[in-house]
Scaffold this active site. Structure first.
Site, short mmCIF file in Angstrom:
data_model
loop_
_atom_site.label_atom_id
_atom_site.label_comp_id
_atom_site.label_asym_id
_atom_site.label_seq_id
_atom_site.Cartn_x
_atom_site.Cartn_y
_atom_site.Cartn_z
N HIS A 1 50.01 0.04 -40.47
CA HIS A 1 50.56 0.98 -41.27
C HIS A 1 51.70 1.77 -40.26
O HIS A 1 52.91 1.67 -40.92
CB HIS A 1 49.45 2.46 -41.35
CG HIS A 1 49.96 3.45 -41.66
ND1 HIS A 1 49.89 3.95 -42.97
CD2 HIS A 1 50.80 4.38 -41.20
CE1 HIS A 1 50.30 5.14 -43.32
NE2 HIS A 1 51.27 5.53 -42.22
N GLU A 2 51.52 1.82 -39.11
CA GLU A 2 52.63 2.14 -38.16
C GLU A 2 53.68 1.26 -38.17
O GLU A 2 55.09 1.45 -38.10
CB GLU A 2 52.06 2.48 -36.79
CG GLU A 2 51.10 3.72 -36.65
CD GLU A 2 51.76 5.19 -37.50
OE1 GLU A 2 52.90 5.16 -37.51
OE2 GLU A 2 50.94 5.76 -37.97
N HIS B 1 56.15 1.59 -40.96
CA HIS B 1 57.11 2.48 -40.68
C HIS B 1 58.05 2.01 -39.65
O HIS B 1 59.29 2.17 -39.86
CB HIS B 1 56.50 3.91 -39.90
CG HIS B 1 55.87 4.86 -40.74
ND1 HIS B 1 56.38 5.32 -41.98
CD2 HIS B 1 54.39 5.26 -40.34
CE1 HIS B 1 55.54 6.20 -42.26
NE2 HIS B 1 54.24 6.16 -41.76
N HIS C 1 60.80 -0.19 -41.36
CA HIS C 1 61.67 0.83 -42.34
C HIS C 1 62.65 1.22 -41.21
O HIS C 1 63.99 1.20 -41.74
CB HIS C 1 60.75 2.01 -42.76
CG HIS C 1 61.43 2.70 -43.90
ND1 HIS C 1 60.90 4.00 -44.32
CD2 HIS C 1 62.40 2.53 -44.47
CE1 HIS C 1 61.57 4.18 -45.18
NE2 HIS C 1 62.62 3.51 -45.61
#
Length: 675
Positions: free
Chosen positions: A467-468, A471, A474
């Site tokens: 998940h991290e 990010h 991104h």
């Protein structure tokens, strides 16, 4: 000049952590603010007529020294803080909020921005330039530039007060987390706990020169305790302590802070002409209005609640049958869920953990990024870091161009807040023909290696890492011209799409084969475990959805109506939870006093965005799934239209360009087994 207010003369211009002294920060902030003010003054006093370049673009590039200094300081205040850092944060936060207001309430500067904005139709701007102009104009109009002088002053006071209150809120939560420990000396009390958890607790006690075992409210200690400890009384003690953070009528109590923050946000919104804080916030979100958010949450609630009630009844019956428990309490939920899950799927974290060694999982995330986006991660040892446990990487593309610097910081320690997050030490942007590459960081709190074992992750921690890392991608793959539109600078309810979509790869046999090897034997994870991971993914999804919705609805209750008459925090919460509550209430506990996402982080009126982004991610991953999870063409579309574009265009425009259509909630409901 301070080391913090000049170009860092280091490899890739990375932050020189080891050379920074704590006494450097305050003078550096004073200097950084003065430099940024001078840049703004130069724009205001420019004798030439206002243009897009000399006003809008000049503003976006201004203050970069202050921005970098702030990111270094505030990132460390989360990951490597101490009392002195926290004092400095209290001192400089009001300065920064005052400086922000100096810009937003500067009538001459606004006049220049407005002059450009008023001729926007004639300027022939591209989509990114149009977005930048809109954003700059709104940063004034939405922050009081059109207010009379007395109201502007009122706004300044509110903002100063809010910045202090949210800092205080966070410090209280951290203090309460650190102030509690469960010290056990009788081995009987450890019954049910995994070996790794016991070993970590023993190490903690040893470090404090105590006998026995110490358990804390940090997630790697707290979560396994609640999930596995057979001793119900001790689970109760831990759960009550966790839920009572900053709700104990002591010096770290947050009840007053919460009420003040909610009321000041409401007052601020009214001052700016909005009905509530949520109306103000949601104007700049995909969801657009509180009405839309309430209908989104309530629609999901209608679909999830029957499933949740059924699951709760099953769990209650199971606990009664197993242990004669008459009434299921909050400290029983995780424990009996885990037992039921084991019975249904014969699968538990302890079986899975040997296959998820931290280093291998991280390598797996790197390999997924290589297969999808052609990225290579190479660990480097000549970049300064703020703690010895941090690892540093150069990220390069298929042509060997530098894409990003990546910092990974994975273990809990004193001075590091709980949870997991991605952040950046330097943004990406293009200036004078140079594409400045970003410096991105992932910070988590995973179980440390012990004397006998490497760091082994629960499956939940595996998805957290992915998940991290989503990010992170991104931020790393950002490719925009202007710093304020780069990377994760997107609408808040869009920002979780890149992170949540990455979690999907953790459930795919093809991806798991890349990194799920037994840490001792090297054996790849058995296919029946993979099937069980997939099957169990929607286990108790109704309860999990209900829990998320209850948080989203609580957030909207604080911010989507007039809070001025709320005097009793606990009574207010109880009323808000009435529609989503299954477990009996615990009178010593409150949620809001430690709800850092909305009272310290940026999620006020935005907690719904986790669920909102789940709709996006389920829909987006379905596209991959139909065409192959490593399909390069679709990965390229996702990179080109979502990951690299930051906030340059409206998220729905970007999403539709990637997907060819608007997202449909059916994909989420199907994945969650709620259809």
């Amino acid at each position: 000049m301070s080391i913090l207010t000049q170009y860092f003369n280091t490899k890739h211009n990375t932050a020189p952590f080891s050379q920074i002294k704590i006494e450097d920060y305050v003078p550096a902030f004073q200097e950084g603010i003065a430099l940024a003010k001078a840049e703004i003054d130069a724009i205001v006093n420019n004798p030439d007529a206002p243009t897009f370049e000399n006003t809008i673009v000049a503003m976006d590039y201004s203050g970069d020294i202050l921005d970098r200094l702030s990111s270094v300081f505030f990132n460390l205040n989360s990951a490597e803080t101490n009392d002195e850092m926290q004092k400095i944060a209290q001192e400089v936060s009001p300065w920064l909020s005052e400086f922000g207001n100096d810009i937003r309430l500067n009538a001459d500067l606004f006049a220049r921005v407005k002059a450009v904005y008023d001729q926007k139709e004639r300027l022939n701007l591209n989509p990114e330039q149009t977005t930048l102009l809109d954003k700059k104009y709104k940063s004034f109009s939405r922050n009081g530039a059109n207010l009379p002088e007395d109201k502007k002053n009122q706004l300044r006071e509110i903002d100063k007060e809010l910045s202090k209150l949210s800092l205080q809120f966070g410090e209280n939560v951290l203090a309460e987390t650190n102030n509690f420990e469960l010290h056990l000396t009788d081995e009987k009390d450890l019954a049910g706990l995994p070996e790794g958890t016991i070993e970590a607790a023993r190490l903690l006690a040893k470090n404090q020169e105590k006998e026995g075992w110490i358990f804390t409210l940090d997630h790697p200690s707290y979560v396994p305790f609640l999930t596995y400890a057979d001793n119900r009384e001790l689970r109760k003690k831990m759960a009550i302590a966790f839920g009572a953070k900053a709700f104990q009528n002591n010096e770290f109590d947050n009840q007053e802070n919460v009420l003040k923050i909610a009321k000041l946000r409401f007052e601020r919104a009214n001052l700016l002409g909005y009905k509530t804080h949520a109306h103000f916030v949601l104007e700049e979100r995909m969801a657009e209005s509180p009405e839309k958010v309430f209908s989104f949450l309530n629609d999901l609630l209608a679909k999830a609640k029957p499933a949740a009630q059924k699951e709760f009844a099953e769990l209650t019956a199971f606990a009664k049958e197993l242990d004669g428990i008459e009434k299921l309490e909050k400290w029983d939920g995780a424990y009996y869920s885990e037992k039921l899950k084991q019975q249904l799927f014969n699968l538990d974290d302890e079986k899975l953990k040997p296959y998820f060694q931290l280093e291998k999982v991280l390598d797996g995330a790197f390999t997924v990024a290589k297969k999808l986006y052609g990225l290579t991660f190479t660990e480097v040892f000549d970049i300064d870091k703020y703690h010895e446990e941090v690892t540093t990487y150069e990220v390069r593309d298929a042509e060997n161009n530098l894409v990003s610097i990546f910092y990974a910081d994975f273990f809990p320690r004193k001075g590091k807040r709980n949870g997991a997050w991605m952040t950046s030490f330097k943004s990406q942007y293009v200036k004078d023909g140079v594409n400045e590459r970003p410096h991105i960081s992932n910070v988590c709190n995973f179980t440390k290696p012990t004397e006998t074992k490497p760091s082994l992750l629960t499956f939940n921690e595996v998805t957290t890492l992915f998940h991290e890392f989503g990010h992170g991608l991104h931020g790393m793959l950002a490719n925009t011209v202007y710093p304020s539109l780069s990377g994760t600078s997107v609408y808040w309810d869009f920002v979780e799409l890149p992170s949540q979509i990455m979690e999907n790869w953790c459930y795919e046999p093809e991806a798991l084969a890349l990194f799920a090897n037994h840490y001792e034997t090297g054996e790849i994870i058995p296919i029946e475990y993979v099937q069980k991971i997939k099957e169990s993914a929607s286990f108790q999804e109704g309860l999990a959805t209900l829990r998320q919705l209850s948080f989203g609805l609580l957030d909207m209750a604080w911010h989507g109506q007039d809070p001025t008459n709320i005097t009793d925090l606990k009574a207010f919460e109880t009323e808000q939870f009435a529609n989503t509550q299954l477990y009996p209430d615990v009178k010593e506990n409150a949620m809001s006093t430690a709800f850092s996402h909305i009272f310290q982080g940026g999620y006020s009126s935005g907690y719904y965005s986790y669920k909102w982004a789940e709709v996006l991610d389920a829909d987006a991953f379905e596209y991959f799934h139909e065409n192959g999870i490593f399909n390069e063409e679709i990965a390229k579309k996702f990179k080109d239209n979502v990951l690299s574009k930051g906030g340059t265009e409206h998220p729905m425009t970007l999403y539709k360009r990637f997907r060819g259509q608007e997202p449909k909630p059916e994909a989420l409901l199907k994945r969650a087994g709620l259809l």
